[in-house]
Design a protein around this motif. Structure first.
Motif, PDB file in Angstrom:
ATOM      1  N   LYS C 119     -22.404 -33.671 -15.237  1.00  0.00           N
ATOM      2  CA  LYS C 119     -22.491 -32.858 -14.031  1.00  0.00           C
ATOM      3  C   LYS C 119     -21.304 -31.891 -13.977  1.00  0.00           C
ATOM      4  CE  LYS C 119     -23.841 -31.787  -9.799  1.00  0.00           C
ATOM      5  NZ  LYS C 119     -23.271 -32.318  -8.564  1.00  0.00           N
ATOM      6  N   GLN C 123     -21.358 -27.817 -14.143  1.00  0.00           N
ATOM      7  CA  GLN C 123     -20.850 -26.968 -13.065  1.00  0.00           C
ATOM      8  C   GLN C 123     -19.766 -26.013 -13.573  1.00  0.00           C
ATOM      9  OE1 GLN C 123     -23.492 -27.340 -11.067  1.00  0.00           O
ATOM     10  NE2 GLN C 123     -22.059 -26.778  -9.434  1.00  0.00           N
ATOM     11  N   TYR C 126     -21.683 -23.287 -15.181  1.00  0.00           N
ATOM     12  CA  TYR C 126     -22.347 -22.491 -14.151  1.00  0.00           C
ATOM     13  C   TYR C 126     -21.349 -21.567 -13.437  1.00  0.00           C
ATOM     14  CZ  TYR C 126     -24.292 -21.123  -9.721  1.00  0.00           C
ATOM     15  OH  TYR C 126     -24.672 -20.371  -8.656  1.00  0.00           O
ATOM     16  N   ALA C 163     -18.426 -23.200  -8.394  1.00  0.00           N
ATOM     17  CA  ALA C 163     -18.765 -24.498  -8.948  1.00  0.00           C
ATOM     18  C   ALA C 163     -19.144 -25.499  -7.856  1.00  0.00           C
ATOM     19  CB  ALA C 163     -17.594 -25.040  -9.765  1.00  0.00           C
ATOM     20  N   ASP C 165     -21.166 -24.796  -5.471  1.00  0.00           N
ATOM     21  CA  ASP C 165     -22.456 -24.407  -4.911  1.00  0.00           C
ATOM     22  C   ASP C 165     -22.375 -24.119  -3.421  1.00  0.00           C
ATOM     23  OD1 ASP C 165     -24.497 -24.046  -6.656  1.00  0.00           O
ATOM     24  OD2 ASP C 165     -24.794 -26.190  -6.978  1.00  0.00           O
TER      25      ASP C 165
END
Lengths: 282, 278, 251
Positions: C119, C123, C126, C163, C165
């Protein structure tokens, strides 16, 4: 753990130094004040005979009080001019490389254990004093010289901070008026830093007054009022340090009572130093 | 022109004072090391003393110094850092903080003989710990607490404010902010303070001799009495037991203090590098 | 137009300093709203109000309300930590923390207790991708963040926010300390990001606001003087004070 609990724990740790100070004060006073009550303040402080185990017993700390006083003044005479001079050097004059050597050196000077200083006084300086100046060697003079060097790092660090805190515009203003570097230091910088320097002197005084083991090693521990710097003497601290190990009963109480006197003197000095250095910030 | 001359003389005297202080340091270190080092050997470090210290080594005293100093750190470091965190991160200047500050400053000014008296009457007698590692460490801990608080506070204050903002901005609680950002950044400074405090504990005599005792045995528990190097050195010298062994012990003591100071200075340099790179 | 963030009659004081006076402002979803004005006009305080960073000041006094999706952010049950992750802020100066690039990006997730490596890795990629930094640092994620250039550092800070979100990005003069090339890169990134995020931007200068934003709000002396579309505010301001400012006759 919740933030509130963490906050409470941290507050407790922060209060601990305050609580320690209170507990220290309480226990020292509790152990010493009753004896001062029995003897009386005036005979205790003004009495010239210390004979805690004799018959009749006598508890007069005047010789030690005077010993402490002379020694402290002597240490200041040695340590303050040296310390302030080195502080000026560090803050105003030292070339970079020299400052890089001096800073850790002064820190080291502050870190050398007091028993080492005492030992150097005992084995190196005392024989020298006895040989060339006379007297027993183990004397107020010997102790004052060594103690002066011991308090020097304290004087340096606080004085240096005070000198550095003087705004540069003061120096520039003075130099622009044609003053020499020395005239600027003496006439502008030092006066502007005077309360910080004074605070350093007072704290150095506290350190000299409170030093124990080094003094025991150098001062000769003679229960007498010293009449010359070359005489042996004893101080409030050295007497406690020497006698506590074997004292009992009233004798031990009298040592704690001596501790009370010392404690009050030191606290008074701390308060004065605090007031003086706050003056500079205002 | 006489102003110029006076200035030159004055500045010359200041240089002389600086060089004098440097020479005193060198003199003290050289004097002890030259007289002491030749008698320091591995067996001196690793053997127990015999005949009150007239012969043999100083192993119990080395052990006692380490145990007592580390004991003091174990007690004082969490308290000191906690206190510094409270004063810098958890409160704003107020009446309470100025009282706490007064307490810390006053504690810093208390002479070691008073700590000795207090430790003796409170830990040794009142709490019945007798002369022991525990009583000695507690007394030393109180003594070094202000140093640790002050240095930790300075190190924490030097952490850039923006780090705190970022941490809060990412949703950190105050405690998360302290543990993830402030303490890691302030670590070199805090460690420097801890090392210097340890140095102070190692060199201390007056506060230790009446609380940890003077026993020359190897300690077996926290209730055992111990003798530190500084106390051993003092007793050898003052009681005239052996001047030679005193020099040798003094040399070991000085080298210990030197190493401690060098270590602290290396950390200071690292701390400067770390903040300087920002 | 769907009002997403609603600021209602918000006043903020710090001690005797009045920082915001009766501000009303509606901010729509998935647009860039620029909040501009001279120094000390209350722009930054407004931003810090929306993620409740103003509460770090002990002398704060606040009245009025801010709602996101119709719910007040000042309700007692709101967890400030959750709010600040949902409304993430990037500061004027690049502020990488003294740790590795990787650790910087996952800093917020670490605070939330996220330990799952996959995860976290996902992230990081992302966030860095969205901040247009991935290609430059993918091979040195474990280098110290302080070794990056100023522009890279600021994009790292953006990645650190992304990161998490968040729903809303508060960008407080994010290019103030950057060179023109880095500034252009960040502006491009902002425009790409608005399809996914609602962005409030305090611009480095009001030209930047005009370049990237959809809507603009002019602040002066803690008051919101005028709000409108960018083209309206910069070409046909209704208030004379706005006009003075955008035409350069002011400050």
């Amino acid at each position: 753990m919740s933030e509130r609990l963490i906050r409470a724990i941290l507050l407790t740790t922060a209060l601990l130094s305050l609580i320690s100070l209170a507990v220290i004060t309480f226990f020292i006073f509790q152990a010493g004040v009753p004896l001062i009550g029995q003897v009386g303040i005036a005979p205790f402080i003004g009495g010239t005979v210390w004979n805690p185990t004799g018959d009749p017993k006598s508890f007069g700390i005047l010789p030690m009080l005077l010993g402490s006083l002379y020694l402290t003044v002597g240490a200041l005479i040695v340590g303050v001019p040296l310390g302030v001079a080195v502080a000026v050097f560090m803050a105003e004059l030292a070339p970079r490389r020299m400052a890089q050597i001096m800073r850790p050196a002064i820190q080291l000077l502050a870190g050398i254990p007091s028993v080492i200083y005492g030992f150097v006084g005992l084995t190196l300086l005392a024989p020298f004093v006895r040989e060339y100046l006379g007297g027993p060697g183990l004397s107020v003079l010997t102790s004052a010289i060594v103690l002066g060097i011991m308090i020097m790092p304290n004087v340096i660090s606080i004085s240096e901070d005070a000198i550095r805190a003087v705004p540069n515009s003061y120096r520039e203003g003075s130099l622009a008026l044609g003053a020499t570097q020395w005239q600027t230091i003496w006439g502008v910088v030092l006066p502007a830093a005077r309360s910080g320097i004074l605070a350093s002197v007072i704290l150095g005084m506290g350190r000299a007054l409170g030093e124990t083991m080094a003094v025991i090693m150098m001062i000769g521990n003679a229960l007498q009022v010293p009449l010359s710097p070359l005489d042996s003497a004893t101080t409030l601290t050295s007497n406690i340090g020497l006698e506590l190990a074997y004292a009992s009963g009233q004798h031990r109480e009298a040592l704690f009572a001596t501790g009370v006197v010392l404690f009050v003197l030191i606290m008074a000095l701390n308060l004065i130093a605090r007031a003086v250095s706050q003056q500079q910030t205002n | 022109m006489s102003d110029q001359l006076r200035g030159k003389i004055a500045i010359g005297m200041i240089w002389a004072a600086a060089l004098f202080s440097l020479s005193v340091l060198i003199l003290i270190i050289a004097y002890i090391l030259i007289r002491g080092l030749p008698q320091v050997s591995l067996s001196f470090l690793l053997e127990s003393p015999t005949d009150l210290g007239r012969s043999g080594g100083i192993f119990p005293a080395i052990l006692g110094t380490l145990v007592l100093g580390l004991g003091a750190l174990v007690i004082a470091v969490p308290l000191g850092i906690g206190s510094a965190i409270y004063l810098t991160e958890y409160t704003y200047p107020s009446r309470l903080t100025s009282i706490i500050r007064f307490g810390t400053e006053s504690l810093a000014g208390v002479p070691s003989i008073i700590f000795g008296l207090f430790g003796f009457i409170f830990f040794v007698s009142y709490l019945k710990m007798s002369w022991s590692i525990l009583a000695g460490s507690l007394t030393l801990a109180l003594m070094i607490l202000p140093t640790i608080i002050r240095t930790a506070e300075e190190a924490i204050r030097a952490v850039p404010q923006s780090y705190r903002e970022v941490s809060f901005g990412m949703g950190a609680t105050r405690w998360q902010m302290v543990t993830t950002v402030v303490l890691p950044t302030a670590l070199p400074g805090i460690l420097t303070g801890i090392i210097l405090a340890f140095g102070r504990a190692v060199g201390e005599t007056a506060a230790v001799i009446f609380t940890a005792g003077t026993a020359l045995n190897i300690p077996i528990s926290v209730f055992s009495p111990v003798r530190t190097m500084a106390v051993h050195f003092y007793i050898l010298a003052v009681e005239g037991i052996s001047l030679e062994k005193a020099y040798a012990t003094g040399a070991v003591l000085i080298i210990t203090v030197l190493l401690i100071n060098i270590g602290a200075n290396m950390l200071i340099t690292r701390a400067v590098v770390r903040t300087g790179r920002k | 137009m769907s009002e997403y963030i609603s600021i209602k009659n918000l006043s903020v004081r710090f001690g005797s300093v009045e920082a915001l006076k009766n501000v009303d402002l509606e901010i729509p979803r998935n647009q860039i709203t620029t909040v501009f004005g001279p120094a000390n006009s209350g722009k930054t305080v407004l931003m810090r109000a929306i993620n409740r960073m103003i509460e770090l000041s002990p002398t704060l006094q606040r009245s009025g309300d801010i709602t996101i999706n119709g719910e007040s952010i000042f309700r007692p049950e709101v967890d400030v930590a959750v709010l600040r992750r949902r409304v993430s802020m990037v500061f004027a100066l690049p502020t990488p923390l003294p740790m590795s690039i990787y650790e910087n990006v996952i800093y917020g997730l670490r605070l939330m207790g996220e330990k799952n490596r996959e995860k976290l890795d996902a992230q990081v990629e992302y966030g860095l991708e969205a901040a247009a930094l991935w290609n430059e640092v993918r091979n040195r994620l474990h280098d110290p963040a302080l070794s990056l250039s100023g522009g890279q550092q600021q994009r790292l800070c953006l990645a650190r926010s992304l990161a998490l979100d968040p729903d809303i990005l508060l960008l407080d003069a994010p290019t103030a300390a950057l060179d023109p090339i880095s500034t252009a890169q960040i502006e491009e990134t902002m425009i790409e990001l608005k399809s996914r995020y609602t962005i409030i931007l305090v611009p480095h200068n009001f030209h930047q606001g005009a370049r990237v934003a959809d809507r603009a709000a002019f602040f002066l002396g803690g008051e919101c003087i005028e709000v409108g579309t960018v083209s309206q505010i910069f070409t046909a301001p209704r208030d004379s004070r706005t006009e003075d400012y955008v035409s350069g006759r002011f400050g």
